[in-house]
Design an enzyme around this catalytic site. Structure first.
Site, short mmCIF file in Angstrom:
data_model
loop_
_atom_site.label_atom_id
_atom_site.label_comp_id
_atom_site.label_asym_id
_atom_site.label_seq_id
_atom_site.Cartn_x
_atom_site.Cartn_y
_atom_site.Cartn_z
CE LYS A 16 -10.01 -13.23 -20.45
NZ LYS A 16 -10.70 -13.08 -21.75
CG ASP B 54 -12.02 -14.95 -24.30
OD1 ASP B 54 -10.89 -15.45 -24.40
OD2 ASP B 54 -12.21 -13.72 -24.30
CG ASP C 92 -14.58 -28.19 -14.02
OD1 ASP C 92 -15.10 -29.21 -14.49
OD2 ASP C 92 -15.01 -27.63 -12.99
CG ASP D 136 -18.10 -31.12 -18.22
OD1 ASP D 136 -17.35 -32.13 -18.19
OD2 ASP D 136 -18.94 -30.87 -17.32
CE1 TYR E 145 -12.90 -24.36 -10.09
CE2 TYR E 145 -12.60 -26.61 -10.79
CZ TYR E 145 -13.16 -25.38 -10.99
OH TYR E 145 -13.99 -25.16 -12.05
#
Ligand code: NAD
Length: 361
Positions: A195, A227, A251, A255, A146
């Site tokens: 990852k 994942d 992020d 959530d 980001y």
């Protein structure tokens, strides 16, 4: 202890829910013999109304001079509020971004707790919800994808977009230390999510996290691919204590984790920098649809205040007392409208604050 707390009441339901959190903080300070000096600060829409901008230099300075800042949510209804006629850099949310940047808040903490009495709101299968869960997601907030360079250009006649994901070892080390410190105050387990089977940044993340772990022999460290973590959060959320991860993965996962608790009015959060300073706020927004009605759930803000006592002031007993009081009030069947269920008693914002105060001991 003397605490200097900056207070940003914010917009919409912000002032209503922050008042209740202050009430609970005052009661806790009285019971445990502390004193609190509050400084009221304006940010977001409330600051635009008075100062014409969402954050002034004076407010940022006053926030920096506080030991911690307690905040309600900011912003209004994007369709009807005049704040959204302003250019993006003058809107309420720009104030929040500037505040986070100005305070160098690089670590975002979001607990996801399934309360015994709110299991019915959990969207997971009954046998999974029955085991309950209590985890803390620690997300890196100022680096990664980001904040990397980005571009969109034509390459050989084809529109091509590029986003850069960069982390250096110092950025990883400082948040990893924070995660291990927090695990020491909890069940002493860190799940570092990356990852690493694909990304170089994740391989560096894993290496640095392992180096930091060596200084915390009491904490169990495990690595998990992102994942798999997304699956495990709905399959077996009880396995997690502290989840440590980078910006974009955090992020998405935070959530996901908060949604499995089933109720937005219960979700606290904290953003920390390298010192003991933190900004504590509910995860939800300013809920303009219910502002001024006295029905908003103040629990997320009250639990954010408990996090403030725990992480900025090291007052663990006092934070426990607030969290226990919240559980006790829920177990007595008191509910605000957002968590109301059959057979329970619906109460308003102020009454919820009062009931929680009565249970602080
Ligand atoms: P929202 O979270 O404010 O509301 C979504 C829904 O949840 C609404 O129906 C609302 O009534 C309900 N809700 C939220 N908090 C509640 C509470 N404590 N008790 C009971 N019900 C609650 O999201 P939104 O409507 O998308 O956004 C409204 C404004 O809030 C926007 O201006 C947005 O930019 C802002 N916002 C601010 C923050 C922040 O300050 N950190 C975060 C998210 C959104």
């Amino acid at each position: 202890m003397e605490m200097k707390i900056g207070v940003i009441k914010g917009d919409g339901i912000g002032p209503e829910i922050v008042d209740e959190a202050m009430k609970v903080l005052d009661k806790t300070a009285e019971v445990y013999g502390h004193s609190i000096a509050y400084t009221q600060l304006l940010m977001g829409g409330a600051s635009i109304d008075v100062n014409g901008v969402p954050l002034t230099d004076e407010t940022l300075k006053a926030a920096k001079e506080s030991d911690a800042v307690l905040m309600g949510s900011i912003g209004g209804d994007a369709k009807t509020s005049p704040w959204y006629q302003l250019e993006p850099s003058k809107r309420p949310e720009a104030g929040l971004l500037a505040l986070r940047k100005g305070l160098n808040l690089f670590a975002n903490l979001r607990p996801a707790v399934l309360y015994e009495d709110l299991k019915g709101a959990c969207p997971l299968k009954e046998e999974i919800a029955d085991s309950g869960f209590d985890m803390m997601i620690m997300r890196e907030l100022t680096g990664g994808l980001y904040f990397g360079k980005r571009s969109t250009e034509e390459v050989n006649g084809v529109l091509t977009a590029r986003d850069e994901l960069t982390y250096n070892e110092n950025e990883i080390r400082r948040i990893a230390k924070r995660a291990f410190d927090i695990a020491m105050k909890r069940r002493k387990k860190v799940t570092s999510v990356d990852k690493a089977n694909v990304l170089d940044s994740s391989r560096l993340w894993r290496k640095v996290v392992e180096e930091v772990a060596a200084d915390y022999p009491e904490v169990t460290l495990e690595h998990m691919l992102v994942d798999n973590c997304a699956m495990q959060l709905v399959k077996d959320p009880a396995q997690f204590d502290v989840i440590l991860t980078e910006n974009m993965f955090g992020d998405i996962l935070s959530d996901e984790a908060s949604m499995v608790t089933g109720s937005i009015g219960m979700l606290a959060s904290a953003s920390l920098n390298e010192t003991k300073f933190g900004l504590y706020e509910p995860s939800g927004g300013s809920a303009p649809d219910i502002a001024g009605k006295g029905i908003a759930n103040p629990i997320a803000t009250i639990l954010s205040a408990a996090m403030m006592l725990r992480y900025s002031f090291d007052l663990d007993k006092e934070a426990d007392a607030i969290e226990k009081a919240v559980s006790e009030v829920l177990s007595k069947g008191c509910r605000t409208i957002d968590i109301m269920a059959e057979g329970k008693t619906q109460i308003g914002t102020k009454e919820m604050g009062d009931r929680i105060c009565e249970c602080i001991r």
